[in-house]
Design a protein around this motif. Structure first.
Motif, mmCIF file in Angstrom:
data_model
loop_
_atom_site.group_PDB
_atom_site.id
_atom_site.type_symbol
_atom_site.label_atom_id
_atom_site.label_comp_id
_atom_site.label_asym_id
_atom_site.label_seq_id
_atom_site.Cartn_x
_atom_site.Cartn_y
_atom_site.Cartn_z
ATOM 1 N N HIS A 111 -45.210 -12.024 -24.412
ATOM 2 C CA HIS A 111 -46.366 -11.555 -23.623
ATOM 3 C C HIS A 111 -47.538 -11.300 -24.573
ATOM 4 C CE1 HIS A 111 -48.937 -9.154 -21.036
ATOM 5 N NE2 HIS A 111 -48.818 -8.140 -21.862
ATOM 6 N N GLN A 112 -47.222 -10.617 -25.698
ATOM 7 C CA GLN A 112 -48.204 -10.416 -26.768
ATOM 8 C C GLN A 112 -47.520 -10.770 -28.087
ATOM 9 O OE1 GLN A 112 -50.299 -6.575 -26.822
ATOM 10 N NE2 GLN A 112 -50.057 -6.376 -24.604
ATOM 11 N N ARG A 115 -45.381 -6.815 -30.214
ATOM 12 C CA ARG A 115 -44.966 -5.887 -29.151
ATOM 13 C C ARG A 115 -43.604 -5.337 -29.528
ATOM 14 N NH1 ARG A 115 -45.090 -6.318 -22.613
ATOM 15 N NH2 ARG A 115 -46.691 -4.727 -22.308
ATOM 16 N N ASP A 130 -41.300 -2.457 -20.751
ATOM 17 C CA ASP A 130 -41.976 -3.711 -20.368
ATOM 18 C C ASP A 130 -41.305 -4.914 -21.027
ATOM 19 O OD1 ASP A 130 -43.922 -3.083 -18.557
ATOM 20 O OD2 ASP A 130 -45.571 -3.850 -19.741
ATOM 21 N N PRO A 198 -53.841 -6.008 -30.111
ATOM 22 C CA PRO A 198 -53.244 -6.610 -28.912
ATOM 23 C C PRO A 198 -53.602 -8.096 -28.820
ATOM 24 C CG PRO A 198 -55.256 -5.462 -28.308
ATOM 25 C CD PRO A 198 -55.110 -5.304 -29.801
ATOM 26 N N ILE A 200 -52.765 -11.314 -26.570
ATOM 27 C CA ILE A 200 -52.145 -11.862 -25.371
ATOM 28 C C ILE A 200 -51.773 -13.322 -25.600
ATOM 29 C CG2 ILE A 200 -52.484 -12.405 -22.912
ATOM 30 C CD1 ILE A 200 -52.242 -9.427 -23.481
ATOM 31 N N PHE A 217 -55.096 -14.939 -27.533
ATOM 32 C CA PHE A 217 -56.389 -14.319 -27.812
ATOM 33 C C PHE A 217 -56.226 -12.815 -28.022
ATOM 34 C CE2 PHE A 217 -56.768 -12.291 -23.697
ATOM 35 C CZ PHE A 217 -56.123 -13.158 -22.811
ATOM 36 N N ASN A 218 -57.083 -12.243 -28.881
ATOM 37 C CA ASN A 218 -57.035 -10.792 -29.129
ATOM 38 C C ASN A 218 -58.426 -10.194 -29.125
ATOM 39 O OD1 ASN A 218 -57.429 -11.929 -32.054
ATOM 40 N ND2 ASN A 218 -58.037 -9.753 -32.096
ATOM 41 N N GLY A 219 -58.466 -8.911 -28.787
ATOM 42 C CA GLY A 219 -59.663 -8.113 -29.010
ATOM 43 C C GLY A 219 -59.193 -6.875 -29.743
ATOM 44 N N TRP A 220 -59.837 -5.735 -29.497
ATOM 45 C CA TRP A 220 -59.282 -4.465 -29.954
ATOM 46 C C TRP A 220 -58.905 -3.662 -28.716
ATOM 47 C CZ3 TRP A 220 -64.308 -5.917 -31.678
ATOM 48 C CH2 TRP A 220 -65.339 -5.434 -30.882
ATOM 49 N N TYR A 221 -58.164 -2.587 -28.903
ATOM 50 C CA TYR A 221 -57.722 -1.764 -27.777
ATOM 51 C C TYR A 221 -58.830 -0.856 -27.247
ATOM 52 C CZ TYR A 221 -52.614 -2.389 -27.475
ATOM 53 O OH TYR A 221 -51.342 -2.882 -27.242
ATOM 54 N N MET A 222 -58.746 -0.565 -25.974
ATOM 55 C CA MET A 222 -59.441 0.596 -25.420
ATOM 56 C C MET A 222 -58.385 1.705 -25.442
ATOM 57 S SD MET A 222 -61.692 0.924 -21.944
ATOM 58 C CE MET A 222 -60.414 0.903 -20.678
ATOM 59 N N GLU A 225 -55.507 2.376 -22.840
ATOM 60 C CA GLU A 225 -54.392 1.430 -22.653
ATOM 61 C C GLU A 225 -53.115 1.976 -23.295
ATOM 62 O OE1 GLU A 225 -55.388 -2.900 -23.128
ATOM 63 O OE2 GLU A 225 -57.066 -2.047 -24.233
ATOM 64 N N TRP A 311 -59.297 -3.241 -11.910
ATOM 65 C CA TRP A 311 -58.895 -3.315 -13.334
ATOM 66 C C TRP A 311 -59.984 -2.799 -14.256
ATOM 67 C CZ3 TRP A 311 -54.840 -5.997 -16.271
ATOM 68 C CH2 TRP A 311 -53.735 -6.325 -15.488
HETATM 69 N N1 LIG Z 1 -57.484 -4.755 -25.287
HETATM 70 C C1 LIG Z 1 -56.789 -5.633 -24.760
HETATM 71 N N2 LIG Z 1 -55.932 -5.299 -23.750
HETATM 72 C C2 LIG Z 1 -55.350 -6.169 -22.853
HETATM 73 C C3 LIG Z 1 -56.048 -7.277 -22.373
HETATM 74 C C4 LIG Z 1 -55.400 -8.144 -21.482
HETATM 75 C C5 LIG Z 1 -54.119 -7.885 -21.047
HETATM 76 C C6 LIG Z 1 -53.459 -6.769 -21.536
HETATM 77 C C7 LIG Z 1 -52.041 -6.506 -21.092
HETATM 78 N N3 LIG Z 1 -52.091 -6.186 -19.678
HETATM 79 C C8 LIG Z 1 -50.779 -6.024 -19.112
HETATM 80 C C9 LIG Z 1 -50.452 -4.570 -19.161
HETATM 81 C C10 LIG Z 1 -49.021 -4.346 -18.767
HETATM 82 C C11 LIG Z 1 -49.096 -3.931 -17.309
HETATM 83 C C12 LIG Z 1 -50.517 -3.605 -17.013
HETATM 84 N N4 LIG Z 1 -51.280 -3.850 -18.242
HETATM 85 C C13 LIG Z 1 -54.052 -5.917 -22.435
HETATM 86 C C14 LIG Z 1 -56.828 -7.035 -25.204
HETATM 87 C C15 LIG Z 1 -55.804 -7.927 -25.445
HETATM 88 C C16 LIG Z 1 -56.284 -9.199 -25.867
HETATM 89 C C17 LIG Z 1 -57.640 -9.271 -25.917
HETATM 90 S S1 LIG Z 1 -58.307 -7.779 -25.496
#
Ligand SMILES: N=C(Nc1cccc(CNC[C@@H]2CCCN2)c1)c1cccs1
Ligand code: HEM
Length: 344
Positions: A111-112, A115, A130, A198, A200, A217-222, A225, A311
């Motif tokens: 998924h990532q 993880r 998860d 993170p 994805i 693809f990645n960014g940084w976390y908020m 999350e 979202w």
């Molecule tokens: N900051 C981020 N967070 C992010 C973005 C997309 C998807 C996810 C994961 N979402 C799935 C989770 C698990 C259940 C609900 N949320 C996290 C980033 C991840 C990759 C680029 S930005």
């Protein structure tokens, strides 16, 4: 390859790069049909700009894109993923990055990329629930974890429908942040940590009529999350009772709002710990303000901003952001990222 989507994409490219009608006519004639690296890069940036669930889109033009469409060996793809992790991590100054592999033939089962594993045991769940199914599948492929709450999962790569291959990520590539609290020293006794970046890797990337099945693809976390979902959800790490007890918030009644107090302190700890570690992170208030700038920037560019309100609002104090109070169209535009059916 979808001809209508190809046409729409080159039209978009023509408009945003001020190309001529002659350029468009000629570009549509070219054989064999293959996106140039420049077109792929533009497409990935626009896909981010079109991601309705993403609050972080202000920086869409700064996405770094690695074109790895020539790789078809699992080992070479693994090496490219390690390069992505290192480049994106950048010792904590995280760089939003996407790596694009050859369309249709490659799947990354994670998924990532980074993880933690999840294990079902007789006395409850260990690690990230998860990841229960993915961890089980990794063990069926021969992988063995240590059984801790923070076991790093292997990368699982499948090419041309062959048996998937798993690869351990050497720890030196994985930056993690230990959680401490700026006021409560006892918080560290919870021994919480999370990974910095993170990435994805399960979503498809649709661009110019081509479906890329592996384009991590990645960014940084908020911060929310990690602090309001990953650590807080009952069915994830379920830390609110332990946080409350550790910092002395009494849990007698709902109306004491002990859960809300524990949630805020947990999110303060996440933001504080990332900042102390020099790892990029954004709080949900700043992220909302950045999204507002994105809306204004798009307005100025005469483009309609679309979004998925459910979202975009943060899971902590959503009504303190402007997003909560403003309707937004969830129209889906392309290029974009899409869910794919599970490969396992
Ligand atoms: N900051 C981020 N967070 C992010 C973005 C997309 C998807 C996810 C994961 N979402 C799935 C989770 C698990 C259940 C609900 N949320 C996290 C980033 C991840 C990759 C680029 S930005
Ligand atoms: C740069 C910092 C970024 C931040 C802070 C950010 C923030 C977020 C957050 C908080 C979510 C919701 C995640 C969830 O609730 O599980 C999200 C979703 C998403 N983001 Fe971003 N993002 C960033 C960069 C990116 C980049 C670089 C891309 C792609 C190139 C991207 C594409 C997406 C997509 C596709 C989703 C929806 C995922 C899904 O449908 O499950 N984001 N983003």
């Amino acid at each position: 390859m979808n001809k209508q989507e190809m046409y729409n994409f080159f039209n978009l490219y023509k408009k945003e790069y001020q190309k001529t009608d002659e350029w468009l006519a000629e570009r549509l004639q070219q054989k064999p049909y293959q996106l140039t690296t420049e077109e792929l890069t533009f497409g990935a940036r626009v896909a981010w700009r079109n991601s309705n669930k993403c609050i972080g889109r202000l920086f869409w033009q700064s996405l770094h894109v690695f074109d790895e469409r020539h790789l078809i060996e699992e080992e070479a793809i693994f090496e490219a993923l390690l390069r992505h992790i290192d480049f994106a991590t950048n010792d904590g100054k995280i760089r939003p990055t996407q790596t694009v592999f050859t369309p249709e033939r490659v799947r990354i089962w994670n998924h990532q990329l980074i993880r933690y594993a999840g294990y079902e045991t007789d006395n409850g769940i260990i690690g990230d629930s998860d990841s229960l199914q993915f961890t089980k599948m990794c063990m069926e492929l021969g992988w063995q974890g240590d059984g801790t709450n923070f076991d790093l999962l292997p990368l699982v790569i499948q090419v041309d429908g062959r048996e998937a291959k798993w690869f351990e990520i050497p720890k030196k590539h994985v930056l993690e942040v230990e959680m401490t609290h700026p006021e409560y020293d006892s918080f560290a006794e919870l021994q919480l940590k999370w990974y910095a970046v993170p990435i994805i890797s399960s979503m498809g990337f649709s661009c110019g009529g081509v479906e890329f099945t592996a384009a991590p693809f990645n960014g940084w976390y908020m911060g929310t999350e990690i602090g309001a979902r990953n650590f807080a959800d009952v069915e994830r790490y379920n830390m609110l009772p332990a946080v409350a007890d550790k910092i002395g918030i009494l849990r007698e009644s709902n109306s004491s709002l002990w859960k809300d107090r524990a949630l805020v302190e947990l999110n303060i700890a996440v933001l504080h710990s990332f900042k102390m570690a020099g790892v990029s992170i954004v709080d949900h208030h700043t992220a909302a303000q950045q999204f507002k700038l994105f809306e204004q920037q798009e307005e100025a560019a005469d483009r309609e901003v679309t979004g998925n309100w459910t979202w975009l609002i943060p899971p902590l104090s959503p009504a303190t952001t402007h997003i909560f109070h403003k309707p937004i169209s969830n129209e889906i535009k392309k290029p974009n990222y899409f869910y794919q059916k599970s490969p396992f």
